[in-house]
Design an enzyme around this catalytic site. Structure first.
Site, PDB file in Angstrom:
ATOM      1  CG  LEU A 105      71.374  39.448 -20.409  1.00  0.00           C
ATOM      2  CD1 LEU A 105      70.455  39.783 -19.243  1.00  0.00           C
ATOM      3  CD2 LEU A 105      71.655  37.957 -20.454  1.00  0.00           C
ATOM      4  CB  SER A 106      72.167  42.182 -27.104  1.00  0.00           C
ATOM      5  OG  SER A 106      71.695  42.619 -28.350  1.00  0.00           O
ATOM      6  CG  ASN A 107      65.965  40.669 -27.037  1.00  0.00           C
ATOM      7  OD1 ASN A 107      65.966  39.528 -26.608  1.00  0.00           O
ATOM      8  ND2 ASN A 107      65.355  41.668 -26.409  1.00  0.00           N
ATOM      9  CB  CYS A 109      73.899  40.194 -29.817  1.00  0.00           C
ATOM     10  SG  CYS A 109      74.863  41.731 -29.781  1.00  0.00           S
TER      11      CYS A 109
END
Length: 395
Positions: A105-107, A109
């Site tokens: 769920l990386s912002n 990325c």
């Protein structure tokens, strides 16, 4: 020759987003080693600052918020500030692809994938995951945006070590892209802060200076993960402070350690993800219209709120600036669903009003008419007609 005002030229792009722009650090940071020389333009600078009255705020506290969640739409948040420098390096190095890593769920990325799409670069994302089957990953939140912009996503072990497992994977992928497709890759190993990445919020400190931070506020609050944001702000704060006139200590608070600089207090919070946190996020949204995410800004704001009430000694004064670092798409990944379904607050409930004769809200007995309903015919009849100027008027 076309002119800017020509209708035929009105909707044409004025700049190529991949254009490398010369960069000179602020004067107060010009002596630092490793400063980048180029950048690209990806976001809207000078994000606004406004008053922020969150629930439970002590009466004597003046709380303001800097809206770095307004840096863009899909590029919302703090990550884009450093990417202006990192991806400029990628373009200057003639790279065709960018490889980075993060949680599913990386912002970071998501922002990298969107920015790469804007710049014409391929995005390859190594995502730490407990789920091994891609079909079991629901495309929502940041994952949905990654897919929409065409990023290649690779699921890797959730507990993978950065140095021994993630970076080697990035290097293997880069070599294969080079050998098989003749593509040169730029690697961004998250968790290894670089002088280039720190420049994003070092430059942001100059923006804050231009917005009067030294005169307007006593304390700055920011969330922390890899530490690049806090480092840039702390360095900028230190280099622009008057050490001889002001020797007040500043705490940069992480999980277990404390670092000190000068001038204002800069705090970074990380609190546990709990039901209380999700309820706090909901109440802040309802009362202020500001959306916090459950991974970073929600934790930072709730920790700040707690300390302002119960441990004021952590703050230098009562004029507080909270930096909103984005993360709004974290609200769309399902983690907030249960708190909304469990809420009994009438303001957050969806109601059924299929029959016009029904009352949309509960009506007290003393307010009901003879038919048992709230509705009372308006004694003033509204007649719509056109006047001589063809404007609609009501009488």
């Amino acid at each position: 020759m076309e002119k800017d005002g020509d209708a035929s030229n009105m909707f044409k792009w004025k700049e190529n987003p991949a254009t490398l722009l010369p960069y000179t650090p602020p004067d107060w940071a010009s002596h630092l080693n490793g400063s980048p020389t180029v950048r690209i333009k990806l976001f809207q600078p000078m994000t606004p600052i406004h008053m922020w009255k969150i629930p439970g705020l002590p009466d004597d506290v003046e709380l303001y918020i800097k809206r770095d969640d307004m840096t863009g739409a899909a590029l919302t948040g703090n990550k884009v500030r450093k990417l202006e420098f990192l991806l400029a390096e990628a373009l200057a190095s003639k790279c065709n692809a960018v490889i980075t890593c993060g949680a599913v769920l990386s912002n970071h990325c998501r922002t990298t994938a969107v920015a790469a799409g804007i710049l014409g670069l391929e995005a390859h994302l190594l995502l730490r995951s407990k789920i091994k089957n891609p079909e079991d990953i629901v495309p929502r939140g940041n994952v949905l945006l990654n897919r929409l912009v065409g990023a290649q996503q690779y699921l890797i072990p959730n507990e993978a070590n950065l140095d021994t497992e993630i970076v080697p994977r990035m290097q293997i992928l880069a070599k294969q892209l080079s050998d098989i497709r003749n593509i040169k890759s730029y690697l961004i190993p998250v968790g290894k802060p670089s002088t280039t990445a720190v420049q994003g919020y070092l430059w942001a400190w100059q923006e804050l200076l231009d917005q009067g931070i030294q005169e307007r506020f006593d304390d700055v609050i920011v969330t922390i993960a890899t530490g690049e944001n806090a480092a840039g702000l702390a360095i900028g704060n230190y280099l622009t402070g008057s050490k001889l006139k002001n020797n007040e200590k500043i705490g940069l608070k992480t999980h277990t350690d404390r670092k000190e600089t000068k001038k204002k207090r800069l705090y970074a919070y990380w609190v546990k993800y709990t039901h209380f946190l999700k309820d706090f996020i909901r109440k802040v949204a309802m009362t202020t219209g500001v959306l916090l995410d459950p991974t970073y800004t929600g934790k930072a704001a709730s920790g700040m709120s707690h300390d302002l009430t119960y441990d004021r000694s952590k703050f230098q004064g009562n004029r507080i600036l909270f930096i909103h670092t984005g993360g709004i798409f974290g609200l769309y990944d399902g983690r907030m669903t249960n708190i909304l379904s469990e809420s009994r607050d009438d303001q957050s409930q969806m109601k059924v009003w299929m029959d016009l004769a029904d009352d949309p809200i509960p009506v007290p007995a003393d307010k009901r008419n003879t038919n048992g309903h709230q509705y009372q015919p308006n004694p003033i009849t509204l007649n719509h007609h056109f006047n001589e100027d063809m404007h609609i008027s009501l009488t």
